[in-house]
Design a protein around this motif. Structure first.
Motif, PDB file in Angstrom:
ATOM      1  N   UNK A  23      -4.789  -4.136   7.007  1.00  0.00           N
ATOM      2  CA  UNK A  23      -3.317  -3.656   7.453  1.00  0.00           C
ATOM      3  C   UNK A  23      -1.894  -4.212   6.353  1.00  0.00           C
ATOM      4  N   UNK A  24      -1.405  -3.503   6.262  1.00  0.00           N
ATOM      5  CA  UNK A  24      -0.117  -3.685   5.630  1.00  0.00           C
ATOM      6  C   UNK A  24       0.700  -5.180   6.443  1.00  0.00           C
ATOM      7  N   UNK A  25       0.712  -6.257   5.576  1.00  0.00           N
ATOM      8  CA  UNK A  25       1.162  -7.607   6.231  1.00  0.00           C
ATOM      9  C   UNK A  25       2.705  -7.186   6.557  1.00  0.00           C
ATOM     10  N   UNK A  47       4.599   9.598   8.865  1.00  0.00           N
ATOM     11  CA  UNK A  47       5.004  10.309   6.977  1.00  0.00           C
ATOM     12  C   UNK A  47       5.217   9.247   6.174  1.00  0.00           C
ATOM     13  N   UNK A  48       5.894   8.016   6.549  1.00  0.00           N
ATOM     14  CA  UNK A  48       5.582   6.613   5.771  1.00  0.00           C
ATOM     15  C   UNK A  48       4.513   6.218   5.587  1.00  0.00           C
ATOM     16  N   UNK A  49       3.116   6.017   6.930  1.00  0.00           N
ATOM     17  CA  UNK A  49       2.093   5.974   6.217  1.00  0.00           C
ATOM     18  C   UNK A  49       1.025   7.116   5.366  1.00  0.00           C
ATOM     19  N   UNK A  50       1.400   7.660   5.756  1.00  0.00           N
ATOM     20  CA  UNK A  50       0.488   9.072   4.599  1.00  0.00           C
ATOM     21  C   UNK A  50       0.885   8.984   3.134  1.00  0.00           C
ATOM     22  N   UNK A  51       2.449   8.912   3.071  1.00  0.00           N
ATOM     23  CA  UNK A  51       2.544   8.088   2.082  1.00  0.00           C
ATOM     24  C   UNK A  51       2.510   6.566   1.082  1.00  0.00           C
ATOM     25  N   UNK A  52       2.675   5.663   1.979  1.00  0.00           N
ATOM     26  CA  UNK A  52       1.151   5.058   1.898  1.00  0.00           C
ATOM     27  C   UNK A  52       0.113   4.584   1.136  1.00  0.00           C
ATOM     28  N   UNK A  53      -0.396   5.384   2.076  1.00  0.00           N
ATOM     29  CA  UNK A  53      -1.404   5.376   1.736  1.00  0.00           C
ATOM     30  C   UNK A  53      -1.889   6.326   0.185  1.00  0.00           C
ATOM     31  N   UNK A  85      10.843  -0.874   1.020  1.00  0.00           N
ATOM     32  CA  UNK A  85      11.098   0.651   1.713  1.00  0.00           C
ATOM     33  C   UNK A  85       9.743   0.789   3.002  1.00  0.00           C
ATOM     34  N   UNK A  86       8.804  -0.346   3.273  1.00  0.00           N
ATOM     35  CA  UNK A  86       7.803   0.607   4.540  1.00  0.00           C
ATOM     36  C   UNK A  86       8.231   0.337   5.665  1.00  0.00           C
ATOM     37  N   UNK A  87       9.080   0.480   6.098  1.00  0.00           N
ATOM     38  CA  UNK A  87       9.202   0.538   7.624  1.00  0.00           C
ATOM     39  C   UNK A  87      10.611   1.756   7.465  1.00  0.00           C
ATOM     40  N   UNK A  88      10.703   3.105   8.240  1.00  0.00           N
ATOM     41  CA  UNK A  88      11.366   3.881   8.606  1.00  0.00           C
ATOM     42  C   UNK A  88      12.761   3.157   8.853  1.00  0.00           C
ATOM     43  N   UNK A  89      12.888   2.349   9.096  1.00  0.00           N
ATOM     44  CA  UNK A  89      13.823   1.852  10.785  1.00  0.00           C
ATOM     45  C   UNK A  89      14.437   0.718   9.834  1.00  0.00           C
ATOM     46  N   UNK A 116     -15.538 -14.573   0.831  1.00  0.00           N
ATOM     47  CA  UNK A 116     -14.306 -13.997  -0.246  1.00  0.00           C
ATOM     48  C   UNK A 116     -13.109 -13.274   1.403  1.00  0.00           C
ATOM     49  N   UNK A 117     -12.562 -13.214   0.926  1.00  0.00           N
ATOM     50  CA  UNK A 117     -10.631 -12.729   1.763  1.00  0.00           C
ATOM     51  C   UNK A 117      -9.679 -11.557   0.583  1.00  0.00           C
ATOM     52  N   UNK A 118     -10.706 -10.885   0.860  1.00  0.00           N
ATOM     53  CA  UNK A 118     -10.254  -9.550   0.286  1.00  0.00           C
ATOM     54  C   UNK A 118      -8.744  -9.189   0.474  1.00  0.00           C
ATOM     55  N   UNK A 119      -8.769  -9.313   1.319  1.00  0.00           N
ATOM     56  CA  UNK A 119      -7.009  -9.059   1.472  1.00  0.00           C
ATOM     57  C   UNK A 119      -5.926 -10.150   1.769  1.00  0.00           C
ATOM     58  N   UNK A 120      -6.219 -11.360   0.825  1.00  0.00           N
ATOM     59  CA  UNK A 120      -4.972 -12.516   1.002  1.00  0.00           C
ATOM     60  C   UNK A 120      -3.968 -12.324   2.480  1.00  0.00           C
ATOM     61  N   UNK A 121      -2.857 -10.966   1.921  1.00  0.00           N
ATOM     62  CA  UNK A 121      -1.945 -11.676   2.959  1.00  0.00           C
ATOM     63  C   UNK A 121      -1.535 -12.952   2.993  1.00  0.00           C
TER      64      UNK A 121
END
Length: 349
Positions: A151-153, A259-265, A163-167, A73-78
């Protein structure tokens, strides 16, 4: 005039030698058509947009010791990189299951793997949260090996529409499944300063949690929307104006990341989901079954470490990693996104 031929619209081309926007990088988004461009980007130590370079592949395969005929099982395919390498070890014998909550990327990955010859005879892909591994095992039976890459892909990070990156300018969304739950922008509309401070501290150890929370809540109280990634970045920058000039740029960069990490979590309930996964994990493993987990920040790693240690003491696991395994310096040079990775493993008693 109705019969007048419409002027042909040319595709957006690279501007100069270094295209900056997501859509301009059409060559990277088509790796099968432009392999030379993709190879050059990777050679420079970057990840081509729309792709994801799997981390710790050798370390994972060395530990899992996959044998033909096993069920995994790959629990996080990505992007499917780890899944692909694990299926190669099965040598067309056995079966692989893979889960992902992302309705956008799961379709692309399924097509990519099918195109490489890995169809439903050896691979079953399910759009399911990995907290529900018991549902999969209920139908598939226990697994000989399990992998979870938390990890996020890269393809999610690189696409400004997610919207995952502030850049990059984009909607402040941050959901792994944009069809469910509320976006980060919606979350901020009703949050209190105390709750936001707690989120920033608990989810990302943000040292300027109070200042950033004050800045965000002040904007909201003025009736202003924080609906884009760049708007949130600007607020964080303004909140850290007191930081000495020679340290400010780096401080803003780090605080934006946290901050982006905290919101994503928060919007994806990542800690709650991981807790459920770890709790159910022993029951879906065969005797002697092996599990490897990749984490990318201290909060995740603490949960995995604590669970493995407790279950080892209880006799549920016969062996666990006593030290984290990290990617090699060579891998980190090739893939900068590997630097924060920690791998832990356990074997079912």
């Amino acid at each position: 005039m109705d019969n007048q031929e419409q002027k042909h619209k040319r595709r957006v081309r690279y501007k100069g030698t270094h295209p900056k926007t997501y859509k301009e990088k059409y060559k990277e988004l088509q790796p099968e058509k432009y392999p030379e461009t993709v190879a050059k980007v990777i050679q420079k130590g970057s990840t081509p947009v729309g792709m994801h370079i799997s981390i710790c592949v050798k370390e994972i395969l060395d530990f899992l010791q996959i044998k033909p005929g096993q069920t995994g099982l790959d629990a996080t395919l990505g992007y499917g990189g780890h899944t692909l390498e694990m299926m190669k070890c099965l040598k067309s014998q056995g079966h692989m299951y893979a889960l992902d909550v992302d309705p956008i990327e799961i379709v692309k990955t399924r097509e990519r793997l099918e195109g490489l010859g890995f169809g439903s005879d050896i691979l079953t892909i399910l759009q399911l949260n990995f907290a529900d591994i018991d549902q999969v095992a209920g139908k598939a039976g226990a697994f000989d090996f399990v992998l979870a890459d938390l990890g996020v892909s890269s393809m999610q990070i690189d696409n400004p529409d997610r919207g995952f990156s502030y850049k990059k300018e984009g909607p402040l969304d941050l959901r792994l499944n944009p069809e469910k739950g509320i976006s980060a922008a919606e979350r901020l509309r009703t949050i209190s300063k105390e709750e936001l401070m707690g989120m920033l501290i608990d989810n990302s150890d943000e040292p300027y949690a109070e200042e950033i929370s004050h800045g965000i809540i002040s904007e909201i109280k003025k009736g202003k929307e924080i609906s884009t990634t760049t708007k949130l970045q600007q607020i964080i920058g303004d909140a850290l104006e007191f930081v000495p000039a020679d340290q400010r740029k780096e401080a803003i960069k780090k605080s934006c990341q946290r901050t982006f990490q905290a919101l994503r979590i928060d919007v994806n309930s990542e800690f709650e989901v991981l807790y459920q996964f770890l709790e159910k994990l022993p029951d879906v493993l065969t005797k002697g079954g092996r599990v490897a987990i990749l984490t990318f920040h201290s909060g995740e790693d603490r949960l995995v470490k604590k669970s493995f240690k407790q279950l080892f003491r209880d006799g549920v696991y016969s062996e666990i990693a006593t030290e984290v395994i990290r990617p090699s310096a060579e891998e980190c040079n090739i893939n900068s996104r590997a630097r924060s990775t920690k791998m832990r493993w356990a074997i079912k008693a």
